[in-house]
Design a protein around this motif. Structure first.
Motif, PDB file in Angstrom:
ATOM      1  N   ALA A 332       0.826  -1.212   0.000  1.00  0.00           N
ATOM      2  CA  ALA A 332       0.000   0.000   0.000  1.00  0.00           C
ATOM      3  C   ALA A 332       0.857   1.257   0.000  1.00  0.00           C
ATOM      4  CB  ALA A 332      -0.918   0.002   1.217  1.00  0.00           C
ATOM      5  N   LEU A 333       2.114   1.134   0.427  1.00  0.00           N
ATOM      6  CA  LEU A 333       3.031   2.274   0.467  1.00  0.00           C
ATOM      7  C   LEU A 333       3.939   2.338  -0.759  1.00  0.00           C
ATOM      8  CD1 LEU A 333       4.137   1.831   4.200  1.00  0.00           C
ATOM      9  CD2 LEU A 333       2.540   3.553   3.332  1.00  0.00           C
ATOM     10  N   ALA A 334       3.873   1.327  -1.623  1.00  0.00           N
ATOM     11  CA  ALA A 334       4.806   1.229  -2.742  1.00  0.00           C
ATOM     12  C   ALA A 334       4.437   2.168  -3.874  1.00  0.00           C
ATOM     13  CB  ALA A 334       4.848  -0.212  -3.253  1.00  0.00           C
ATOM     14  N   SER A 335       5.419   2.407  -4.738  1.00  0.00           N
ATOM     15  CA  SER A 335       5.250   3.354  -5.840  1.00  0.00           C
ATOM     16  C   SER A 335       4.759   2.693  -7.121  1.00  0.00           C
ATOM     17  CB  SER A 335       6.586   4.046  -6.124  1.00  0.00           C
ATOM     18  OG  SER A 335       7.576   3.090  -6.522  1.00  0.00           O
ATOM     19  N   SER A 336       4.577   1.377  -7.106  1.00  0.00           N
ATOM     20  CA  SER A 336       4.080   0.652  -8.280  1.00  0.00           C
ATOM     21  C   SER A 336       3.112  -0.440  -7.825  1.00  0.00           C
ATOM     22  CB  SER A 336       5.252   0.059  -9.078  1.00  0.00           C
ATOM     23  OG  SER A 336       6.052  -0.772  -8.265  1.00  0.00           O
ATOM     24  N   PRO A 337       2.310  -0.980  -8.740  1.00  0.00           N
ATOM     25  CA  PRO A 337       1.264  -1.937  -8.345  1.00  0.00           C
ATOM     26  C   PRO A 337       1.825  -3.249  -7.793  1.00  0.00           C
ATOM     27  CG  PRO A 337       0.812  -0.993 -10.509  1.00  0.00           C
ATOM     28  CD  PRO A 337       2.212  -0.613 -10.158  1.00  0.00           C
ATOM     29  N   SER A 338       0.977  -3.950  -7.066  1.00  0.00           N
ATOM     30  CA  SER A 338       1.337  -5.246  -6.495  1.00  0.00           C
ATOM     31  C   SER A 338       0.177  -6.220  -6.649  1.00  0.00           C
ATOM     32  CB  SER A 338       1.655  -5.114  -5.001  1.00  0.00           C
ATOM     33  OG  SER A 338       2.772  -4.295  -4.769  1.00  0.00           O
ATOM     34  N   VAL A 339       0.516  -7.502  -6.713  1.00  0.00           N
ATOM     35  CA  VAL A 339      -0.467  -8.579  -6.674  1.00  0.00           C
ATOM     36  C   VAL A 339       0.032  -9.616  -5.667  1.00  0.00           C
ATOM     37  CG1 VAL A 339      -1.667 -10.395  -7.930  1.00  0.00           C
ATOM     38  CG2 VAL A 339      -1.126  -8.236  -9.081  1.00  0.00           C
ATOM     39  N   LEU A 340      -0.802  -9.925  -4.691  1.00  0.00           N
ATOM     40  CA  LEU A 340      -0.507 -10.963  -3.701  1.00  0.00           C
ATOM     41  C   LEU A 340      -1.456 -12.124  -3.961  1.00  0.00           C
ATOM     42  CD1 LEU A 340      -0.148  -8.705  -0.520  1.00  0.00           C
ATOM     43  CD2 LEU A 340       1.582  -9.307  -2.223  1.00  0.00           C
ATOM     44  N   ARG A 341      -0.894 -13.315  -4.214  1.00  0.00           N
ATOM     45  CA  ARG A 341      -1.693 -14.455  -4.673  1.00  0.00           C
ATOM     46  C   ARG A 341      -1.501 -15.666  -3.763  1.00  0.00           C
ATOM     47  NH1 ARG A 341       0.964 -16.271  -8.418  1.00  0.00           N
ATOM     48  NH2 ARG A 341       2.686 -14.797  -8.580  1.00  0.00           N
ATOM     49  N   GLY A 342      -2.390 -16.661  -3.948  1.00  0.00           N
ATOM     50  CA  GLY A 342      -2.208 -17.963  -3.335  1.00  0.00           C
ATOM     51  C   GLY A 342      -2.569 -18.066  -1.871  1.00  0.00           C
ATOM     52  N   VAL A 343      -3.332 -17.099  -1.340  1.00  0.00           N
ATOM     53  CA  VAL A 343      -3.580 -17.100   0.104  1.00  0.00           C
ATOM     54  C   VAL A 343      -5.071 -17.178   0.448  1.00  0.00           C
ATOM     55  CG1 VAL A 343      -1.421 -16.013   0.783  1.00  0.00           C
ATOM     56  CG2 VAL A 343      -3.353 -14.572   0.102  1.00  0.00           C
ATOM     57  N   ALA A 344      -5.834 -17.884  -0.364  1.00  0.00           N
ATOM     58  CA  ALA A 344      -7.254 -18.040  -0.049  1.00  0.00           C
ATOM     59  C   ALA A 344      -7.451 -18.635   1.347  1.00  0.00           C
ATOM     60  CB  ALA A 344      -7.927 -18.925  -1.092  1.00  0.00           C
ATOM     61  N   HIS A 345      -6.504 -19.463   1.791  1.00  0.00           N
ATOM     62  CA  HIS A 345      -6.648 -20.130   3.090  1.00  0.00           C
ATOM     63  C   HIS A 345      -6.606 -19.154   4.261  1.00  0.00           C
ATOM     64  CE1 HIS A 345      -2.321 -19.833   2.323  1.00  0.00           C
ATOM     65  NE2 HIS A 345      -2.126 -19.912   3.624  1.00  0.00           N
ATOM     66  N   ILE A 346      -6.056 -17.944   4.085  1.00  0.00           N
ATOM     67  CA  ILE A 346      -5.980 -17.025   5.229  1.00  0.00           C
ATOM     68  C   ILE A 346      -7.343 -16.393   5.538  1.00  0.00           C
ATOM     69  CG2 ILE A 346      -3.554 -16.557   4.757  1.00  0.00           C
ATOM     70  CD1 ILE A 346      -4.304 -13.721   3.931  1.00  0.00           C
ATOM     71  N   ARG A 347      -8.338 -16.691   4.717  1.00  0.00           N
ATOM     72  CA  ARG A 347      -9.710 -16.294   5.085  1.00  0.00           C
ATOM     73  C   ARG A 347     -10.175 -17.052   6.331  1.00  0.00           C
ATOM     74  NH1 ARG A 347     -12.214 -13.183   1.325  1.00  0.00           N
ATOM     75  NH2 ARG A 347     -11.417 -13.172  -0.811  1.00  0.00           N
ATOM     76  N   GLY A 348      -9.539 -18.185   6.628  1.00  0.00           N
ATOM     77  CA  GLY A 348      -9.902 -18.975   7.792  1.00  0.00           C
ATOM     78  C   GLY A 348      -8.949 -18.806   8.957  1.00  0.00           C
ATOM     79  N   HIS A 349      -8.123 -17.762   8.940  1.00  0.00           N
ATOM     80  CA  HIS A 349      -7.224 -17.509  10.058  1.00  0.00           C
ATOM     81  C   HIS A 349      -7.964 -16.759  11.169  1.00  0.00           C
ATOM     82  CE1 HIS A 349      -3.075 -18.218   7.976  1.00  0.00           C
ATOM     83  NE2 HIS A 349      -3.894 -19.235   7.848  1.00  0.00           N
ATOM     84  N   GLU A 350      -7.260 -16.016  12.000  1.00  0.00           N
ATOM     85  CA  GLU A 350      -7.917 -15.349  13.128  1.00  0.00           C
ATOM     86  C   GLU A 350      -9.118 -14.522  12.682  1.00  0.00           C
ATOM     87  OE1 GLU A 350      -3.893 -16.309  14.804  1.00  0.00           O
ATOM     88  OE2 GLU A 350      -4.832 -16.048  12.864  1.00  0.00           O
ATOM     89  N   THR A 351      -9.032 -13.969  11.495  1.00  0.00           N
ATOM     90  CA  THR A 351     -10.176 -13.359  10.829  1.00  0.00           C
ATOM     91  C   THR A 351     -10.029 -13.649   9.345  1.00  0.00           C
ATOM     92  OG1 THR A 351     -11.442 -11.299  10.585  1.00  0.00           O
ATOM     93  CG2 THR A 351      -9.061 -11.109  10.442  1.00  0.00           C
ATOM     94  N   ASP A 352     -10.995 -13.261   8.531  1.00  0.00           N
ATOM     95  CA  ASP A 352     -10.826 -13.351   7.075  1.00  0.00           C
ATOM     96  C   ASP A 352      -9.845 -12.252   6.699  1.00  0.00           C
ATOM     97  OD1 ASP A 352     -10.963 -13.024   4.315  1.00  0.00           O
ATOM     98  OD2 ASP A 352     -13.110 -13.406   4.214  1.00  0.00           O
TER      99      ASP A 352
END
Length: 432
Positions: A332-352
């Motif tokens: 969110a602080l970076a000067s260019s776009p980002s894509v974070l992938r492969g973490v659908a499972h973290i919807r089931g962590h302490e929160t979604d």
């Protein structure tokens, strides 16, 4: 800097760095290693010492769970001594409080099945939404008597022993389903033969950590790396050798501190970083350079130096999903776009965590899009505001990273960091 308010207050003003931060920090021990070490000590063939154990809510809950099963856990000092009660012992109490600790909710029931008596499991309200049904079904297939499910609360009706054998399950929601069975497997009559069928298992470094620790206790384990059989883990029946173990620093808890160097263009040293480790937090040494930061492993520890310009990245975080909140904060602080992938499972962590990050970063002005398995972030001016944590320590980590460079970020319930890092807010405030 802006001086922080009392971290026990509902909303905590995140300290703002006036320039590049130059700091050193020594982290408490790893929660993942401590709780695995405690559990293995509970099923071992004699007393064990867990040296430099992390003292946090999650680890205190694990110690209390083992005491409930009849084991003697002396946690008065820095080194915790565990004297196992032995298979077939009667539980000392009839209930285990899981709190918000996934390792307690998932790792303890397979061991509770070895007791002679009923043990109930429950936890904080949010824990009743976290996935556990797959593990409960697997335990039933292995001969464990259970009541309730597929979520908390449930009861394990221990019979003093477990038949064990082969079980097929879908562990795509959590690698802890497999780890839980492996950690108890050597104590089952036929051991365990665990086969995963489904999408890829996430957080494989944590599963590799489980296998490595079992072998250190003398347990015969076959995993995909040694057998050549994908998605299959076998534990032979036999004794779990008692072992004194020293706990490494928690490398996942290093994430906000190293991100602070990256975000401010500063320099942060995390002391005593291990040269070799199974902890997934070690992957920070690969991720941060992709954003322009420098990383150097020295005799003192890991040094990260921030870049003149923080750049975005496109990365699959499936194996290190717990790092997603802090990485997303940096994006969110970076000067260019980002894509974070492969973490659908973290919807089931302490929160979604995917929805929570999209909501809270977006509330501070971030241009963020929620994907099924991650996030897309594009450069946008950020502003202050309230950042909710949802009782999730990793969300608090994300908040303080943004707050270090964006004035006016108010962190809700920063004390939730006590889950794995008691005193986090004081340590963070004292860095600059």
């Amino acid at each position: 800097m802006v001086h922080a308010a009392d971290p026990s207050a509902a909303d905590w003003p995140a300290p703002v760095a006036e320039g590049p931060v130059d700091a050193a920090v020594r982290l408490p021990g790893s929660k993942s290693l401590t709780n695995r070490a405690l559990l293995l000590a509970g099923v071992a063939d004699g007393p064990s010492v867990v040296r430099r154990a992390l003292r946090s809510r999650d680890t205190e809950l694990m110690a209390a769970a083992l005491r409930a099963l009849g084991h003697d856990v002396d946690s008065a000092g820095d080194d915790w001594v565990v004297r196992p009660a032995g298979a077939g012992a009667a539980p000392a109490r009839d209930a285990v409080d899981c709190g918000l600790a996934g390792t307690v909710m998932r790792f303890v029931p397979p061991v509770a099945a070895l007791a002679s008596g009923r043990v109930g499991f429950d936890g904080d309200p949010h824990m009743r939404t976290r996935p556990i049904g797959t593990l409960l079904d697997a335990l039933r297939d292995l001969g464990v008597a259970l009541e309730g499910g597929p979520t908390l609360p449930f009861v394990v009706a221990g019979r003093g022993s477990v038949p064990g054998g082969r079980v097929v399950l879908d562990a795509s929601a959590s690698s802890q389903f497999v780890s839980a069975l492996l950690l108890a497997g050597a104590t089952y009559d036929a051991g365990v033969d665990v086969v995963h069928e489904g999408p890829p298992v996430p957080s494989l470094p944590h599963l590799e950590m489980t296998v490595a620790m079992l072998r250190e206790h003398g347990v015969d384990v076959a995993d995909p790396a040694t057998s050549g059989e994908p998605d299959r883990w076998r534990v032979a029946p036999g004794p779990v050798r008692a072992l004194d173990r020293a706990i490494e620093p928690d490398l996942s808890n290093a994430a906000p501190f190293l991100a602070l160097a990256a975000a401010t263009g500063g320099r942060v040293l995390v002391r005593d970083w291990p040269r070799t480790t199974t902890q997934p937090g070690d992957r920070l040494r690969e991720i941060l350079p992709l954003m322009g930061a420098g990383c150097e492993l020295t005799d003192e520890g890991l040094v990260v130096t921030g870049p003149d310009e923080l750049v975005g990245l496109d990365v699959d975080l499936r194996d290190v999903g717990e790092l997603t909140p802090v990485v997303a904060a940096l994006c969110a602080l970076a000067s260019s776009p980002s894509v974070l992938r492969g973490v659908a499972h973290i919807r089931g962590h302490e929160t979604d965590r995917i929805t929570a990050l999209a909501t809270e970063l977006g509330g501070l002005g971030a241009d963020v899009t929620e994907r099924e398995d991650g996030l897309e972030l594009r450069p946008a001016p950020l502003h202050g505001g309230r950042f909710r944590t949802y009782a999730d320590h990793r969300m608090a980590h994300a908040a303080v990273v943004v707050g270090a460079v964006v004035p006016g970020v108010e962190v809700e319930d920063v004390a939730t960091t006590a889950k794995t890092f008691p005193g986090f807010a004081d340590v963070w405030s004292g860095l600059w």
